[in-house]
Design an enzyme around this catalytic site. Structure first.
Site: not given
Length: 438
Positions: A312, A330
């Site tokens: 990620d 984020p």
């Protein structure tokens, strides 16, 4: 790649999977040509010779979850800089997520990303197609066109957003089953996470941060497992983060449901105690959970309930992280630090062997994505996509020294024992001793 232009490599004194005495590995024409103490006898005079001093040789890593930001946010990452980070991290294939600007929701964009990746040539760049137009969760994209395009898209995801409407998700799964492609779900019920920035628990309550409940993830995992069962389709869960998700995955697999899942290095290592600093570098989606969640995720990865590690990798500009915690974007960097973290947590502790690590960072992700030339055994005749790891190369993470255009690593100042010291992609060395080889 034209294999006639591929150099012959001789990797001296390596230990495949960290097992046995060091051997030599000869690579010719993009394939492993010989393995053994005398493999170098067939090497031509102009062969590239790399003395690797007993390093561990593994299949090149495959990342099912990478954000390369191009097109649209080339100020934070490009396909070129992300590919460089991948090469330095031992990756020979990455899957570029669809939440670019514009999103990868049509064949024009996915084919463009694929072509740029080929031009850069440091690793396979597989674009992930969006499930819905504009990542809005309303209307399905033309997945068939993207699957038939030059990029041959085989994974679809609205990552960053959840396909929250159960009817839309059901139709996507039915469509994917007919195409033979994979739907990867960002499991987040948005009505449970409105305004949330941290794991819902004592730490968030004490710090005055809006909490993100485990149920937001777990309810979607449970729903999509059942939808996949009924559609006869495969579903993949992105960045699993909770103990409950582990339990649901175990249940679904016991039922014979075609469900797979990934876990990130940061969810294996870090917990929500890091938020005490209010440092935006620790804001991530899903949020860092509690210690018992990290322990459950590690055990699930070892046992196979969670199939693989995915980074990620999410680069962000400094101004998007150096701000009030709730306003921070984020995401965290991950490509160059994944191997050291997994090795520290699971190999150095004895919970996994190097062969096990190859399973979760190379073999299983390649199988999940349907890649025939990645995650292959280290054997004569196999494609030479390889990662070389020094298990005793102590190094300290410094964000500004990483290949990414961004520096938002949560591991700043941490020291790890293991490091990737070489990557071989399609038979040629793409990184060596911390430097990219163009």
């Amino acid at each position: 790649m034209n294999t006639s232009e591929t150099p012959t490599l001789l990797l001296q004194k390596v230990r495949p999977y960290g097992e046995g005495d060091p051997v030599d590995v000869l690579v010719r024409g993009g394939l492993i040509a010989a393995i053994g103490p005398d493999a170098g006898t067939d090497a031509p005079a102009d062969a590239e010779i790399h003395d690797l001093d007993g390093a561990v040789l593994l299949p090149g890593f495959v990342d099912l979850h990478t954000h390369l930001r191009e097109p649209g946010r080339e100020d934070t990452e490009t396909i070129a800089t992300g590919s460089a980070a991948a090469a330095l991290g031992g990756y020979t294939a990455v899957f570029a997520m669809a939440n670019t600007q514009p999103p990868q929701d049509n064949q024009t964009v996915t084919d463009s990303v694929w072509r740029i990746g080929r031009e850069v040539g440091l690793c396979d760049v597989h674009p992930v197609g969006a499930v819905t137009l504009g990542l809005k969760g309303e209307q399905l994209t033309e997945m068939g066109q993207m699957a038939d395009g030059a990029a041959k898209v085989r994974v679809f995801s609205d990552d960053g957003m959840c396909v929250y409407d159960p009817l839309v998700m059901r139709r996507a799964l039915e469509y994917s089953a007919g195409l033979g492609v994979l739907i990867a779900q960002h499991a987040e019920e948005p009505r449970l996470t409105k305004g949330a920035v941290a794991h819902e628990g004592p730490t968030a309550a004490r710090l005055g941060l809006t909490g993100w409940p485990r149920s937001a993830e777990e309810s979607i995992v449970a729903r999509d497992a059942i939808l996949a069962r009924d559609a006869g389709a495969r579903v993949h869960i992105c960045h699993a983060s909770t103990t409950g998700t582990v339990e649901l995955l175990r249940w679904a697999k016991d039922q014979g449901i075609s469900i797979t899942a990934e876990v990130t290095p940061h969810h294996l290592l870090l917990d929500d105690s890091r938020l005490e600093s209010y440092d935006g570098v620790y804001r991530v989606n899903p949020p860092l959970r509690e210690t018992h969640d990290t322990l459950a995720l590690r055990e699930a990865l070892v046992s196979g309930v969670i199939d693989c590690v995915a980074t990620d990798h999410a680069p962000h500009a400094a101004q998007d992280k150096c701000c009030e915690f709730a306003a921070a974007r984020p995401g965290m960097l991950g490509l160059e630090t994944a191997l050291p973290i997994v090795a520290a947590l699971l190999v150095e502790t004895g919970d996994m062997t190097w062969r096990d690590l190859a399973r979760v960072m190379s073999v299983r992700p390649a199988e999940i994505a349907g890649l025939s030339d990645q995650g292959r055994p280290i054997s004569v005749g196999e494609p030479a996509n390889l990662a070389v790891v020094d298990p005793d190369s102590s190094w300290t993470v410094i964000g500004e020294d990483l290949a990414s255009l961004s520096a938002n690593t949560p591991y700043e100042g941490m020291t790890f024992a293991a490091r990737v010291v070489g990557t071989v992609y399609q038979g040629r060395m793409t990184s060596r001793d911390g430097k990219v080889i163009a």
